[in-house]
Write an enzyme that holds these catalytic residues in place. Sequence first.
Site, short mmCIF file in Angstrom:
data_model
loop_
_atom_site.label_atom_id
_atom_site.label_comp_id
_atom_site.label_asym_id
_atom_site.label_seq_id
_atom_site.Cartn_x
_atom_site.Cartn_y
_atom_site.Cartn_z
N LYS A 76 0.83 -1.21 0.00
CA LYS A 76 0.00 0.00 0.00
C LYS A 76 0.86 1.26 0.00
O LYS A 76 0.47 2.30 -0.52
CB LYS A 76 -0.90 -0.02 1.23
CG LYS A 76 -1.96 1.06 1.28
CD LYS A 76 -2.87 0.80 2.46
CE LYS A 76 -3.95 1.86 2.59
NZ LYS A 76 -4.84 1.57 3.74
N ASP A 203 -6.06 6.39 14.41
CA ASP A 203 -5.85 5.09 13.76
C ASP A 203 -4.39 4.66 13.88
O ASP A 203 -3.52 5.17 13.19
CB ASP A 203 -6.26 5.22 12.28
CG ASP A 203 -6.10 3.90 11.51
OD1 ASP A 203 -5.49 2.94 12.04
OD2 ASP A 203 -6.59 3.83 10.37
P1 ADP Z 1 -3.21 -1.81 9.34
O1 ADP Z 1 -4.24 -0.75 9.42
O2 ADP Z 1 -1.82 -1.26 9.30
O3 ADP Z 1 -3.47 -2.80 8.26
P2 ADP Z 1 -4.23 -3.19 11.74
O4 ADP Z 1 -5.24 -2.20 12.12
O5 ADP Z 1 -4.71 -4.53 11.32
O6 ADP Z 1 -3.17 -2.62 10.71
O7 ADP Z 1 -3.26 -3.36 13.03
C1 ADP Z 1 -2.25 -4.31 13.07
C2 ADP Z 1 -1.43 -4.10 14.32
O8 ADP Z 1 -2.25 -4.24 15.49
C3 ADP Z 1 -0.32 -5.12 14.47
O9 ADP Z 1 0.88 -4.45 14.83
C4 ADP Z 1 -0.79 -5.99 15.63
O10 ADP Z 1 0.29 -6.54 16.37
C5 ADP Z 1 -1.55 -4.99 16.46
N1 ADP Z 1 -2.51 -5.62 17.38
C6 ADP Z 1 -3.55 -6.44 17.07
N2 ADP Z 1 -4.18 -6.84 18.19
C7 ADP Z 1 -3.54 -6.26 19.24
C8 ADP Z 1 -3.71 -6.30 20.67
N3 ADP Z 1 -4.68 -7.02 21.23
N4 ADP Z 1 -2.84 -5.57 21.43
C9 ADP Z 1 -1.87 -4.85 20.86
N5 ADP Z 1 -1.65 -4.78 19.54
C10 ADP Z 1 -2.47 -5.48 18.73
MG MG Z 2 -5.94 0.18 8.92
#
Ligand code: ADP
Ligand code: MG
Length: 618
Positions: A76, A203
Amino acid sequence: MSPAANPVIVGIDLGTTNSLVAVCDERGPRVLKDAAGRGLLPSVVRYIEDGRAQEVGDGARRHAREFPRTTIASVKRLMGRSASDAAADAGYLSYRVVEGPNRMAVVRLGETETGATVSPQEVSAAILRELKARAEAALGASVSRAVVTVPAYFDDAQRQATRDAGRLAGLEVVRTVNEPTAAALAYGVGLRQRTEETIAVYDLGGGTFDVSILRVTPGEPGDASTDFFEVLSTAGDTHLGGDDADHLIVERLSAGLDRAALTPGDAAALKAAAEEMKIALSEKDSVAREVALSTGTVSARITRAELEAMLGPWVEKTLLSCRRALRDAKLTAEQIDRVVLVGGSTRVPLVRQRVEEVFGKPPYTALNPDEVVALGAAVQGAVMSGDVRGMLLLDVIPLSLGIETVGGAVAKVIMRNSNVPARATEMFSTGVDNQTGIKLNIVQGEREMAADCRSLGEFHLRGLPPMPAGIPQVEVEFLVDANGVLNVSAVERRSGQRAGVQVIPSHGLTRDDVDRMEREALTHAKEDMQRHRVVDLIANSRLDLKWIAERLDKVRPHLEPAYMVELEGAAAALRDLVTRAEADWRGVDANAFHRAKEALDKASVRMHEVSIARTLSG
Ligand code: ADP
Ligand code: MG
C-alpha cells in the site's frame, strides 16, 4: 427463489498490514470470515520469480523471512506513487522497488535484473481477489461491486491505483471512502445526524499512524447519503505502528544474544513471539515466553508496567500528531464531540488511556478496532445500494437494558422505548462477604431472568477493599448516546474503584429479533415476574438472616427469653422459606415469602435497639 433486486456492495479495508471484507444487511454490518473463521487477511503476497502469485495472506506472511525478495508486504505504501517519491519508503521494505512505466514504482522480484516486475496494483489485486472469493463463499452469491477504503491523505493517483487494483480483481470499486469516514460510519455517526459534530479518528495500525479531524453535517432527514463528511485536517506518521512495539520487545528478548549469529528463521521466531507477548499484555498484567532459536532457547517475562515504560515515548509521539491535527483544524480538544479508535494497536490499554486523557472523553471502543474501517465501508455500500433502510437505525432503545443481579434476575436500568440519548443510574452491592471484585453482566431484553435475555458484554470491577456483603455501594451508570453506543460504568463509592465497557445494543439485532423478544416476554410475563420476585427475596432474606445472626451472637445475654423465642421463630420461618424457594421457585407463595421477611424485619427491631444501646454505653 427470486433474484436479489440489488446486488450486494461489499466493503473492503485494503490495509497496509491487514485487509478484510464486510457486508451490511438487516443485521447491520459484519465481517465475512474464511472457512477457518479468520476475518483478517494479512496484506502479504508471495510470488515466484516469473511473476505468478503463489500465496496470499497468512501463508505468505509466514514465509516472509524465508523469501524476503519475493514476498510483498506493505505494498500500500507504493500505490500510485512514482519511484522517486517512494524511494524513502523502499528502504523499509524487504523487496526491491524500481522504476516502471511512467516513472511509477514497481516491484522487481528476486535478486537479478531478469526477475519479473509486478505493479502495486497487481499485488493489491491479488489481495482483493482473495477477499472477493471469501465474500462469495460466505454469501453464496457472486460479488462484483465494492466500496474500498483509502487513507484520507491519499491523492488522486493513489485513489485511481486502488480502483485499478479492483478492476484487475474483477471488482468495480463503486466508491473509495476515507478510512476515518468509514470508521465513523461504522458507529452510525452521520446516519442519524441532527446536529453538526466534530469527530477525531485515531488510527494506530501495524506500521502507520493517522489522526483525522472530521466535520459531520446533517443531510436531508431520512436520506443517509454521506456526502456531509468533511476532512478538516490529518496528521500522523507513516512509519509508526505496532511493528515498533514488536521491535522493542525483540530487543529485550535478544538482549544477551549474539545478533550476528541469528538466522532469518530466528528473527522471524523472535518477531512472532514479541507480537504474541504484546497482544497478550493488552489483556494480562504479565506474560512469560520461551523462544526456540537455532542457538538455543531464550526465555523472558515481561509485565504490563514494563511494556508501558517501553511504549511511553511511542504513544506520546502519536499524541503530538493529535495536537498538530487539532491546531491545523483550529480546534481545541474540548471542541471534539467524539473520538473513534481504529487499528489493532489501539487495543493497547496505555493507548486508550492516553487518548482519553488528551481528548477528555472516553473514546469509542465498542467495535473491534481492526474491523471498524471495513464495517464502515460495508455501511457505505449498503447506503449506495439502498439497503440501509433495512438496518436497525432507531431513535428509541428497542429492548430494555439492565444488569444481572445476585441470583440471576435482571435489574432493568433503561426501559425499552426510551429515547436516545438516554442516561440512568442504579445502585448495587455485593452478595458475599469480603468480595474484592464484582462481575457485571450487561443484558438486553424484556424477560426477567438474565439467562433468557441477550448478554451484551461483561466487565469486572476489581480492587474493592474486603467488606461485609451488602456494604459496598456500587453505582452503575448506563449512557446511550445519539449514535446508539452504550457506555456502562461502575464505581464503588467508598473505594473510588471504577471500571466500564462500551457496547452497541442494536448490533446484530433485526426487527424480527426485537419483535420475537417482545412476544416471548409477554408469553412468560406471569411466570417471569414470580421468578424475579422469589430470586430477589432469596438474596435479600439471606443477607437479613446473616446480619441478624451476627448481631444476635453479641447481644443474646441481654434479651428476654420470650423475645428470643419470637425472634428465632421468625428467623426459622424465613429460613425455611428460603430453602424451599431455592429448591423450587414455582412452589412458594411469593406474597407469603414477602410477609415472612417483613415479620422478621419487625421482630428484629428490638434486638437492633438493644444492640445500639449497648454500643453507645460502651
Ligand atoms: P493496518 O491498518 O496497518 O493494516 P491493523 O489495524 O490490522 O493494521 O493493526 C495491526 C497491528 O495491530 C499489528 O501491529 C498488531 O500486532 C496490532 N494488534 C492487534 N491486536 C492487538 C492487541 N490485542 N494488542 C496490541 N496490539 C495489537
Ligand atoms: Mg488500517
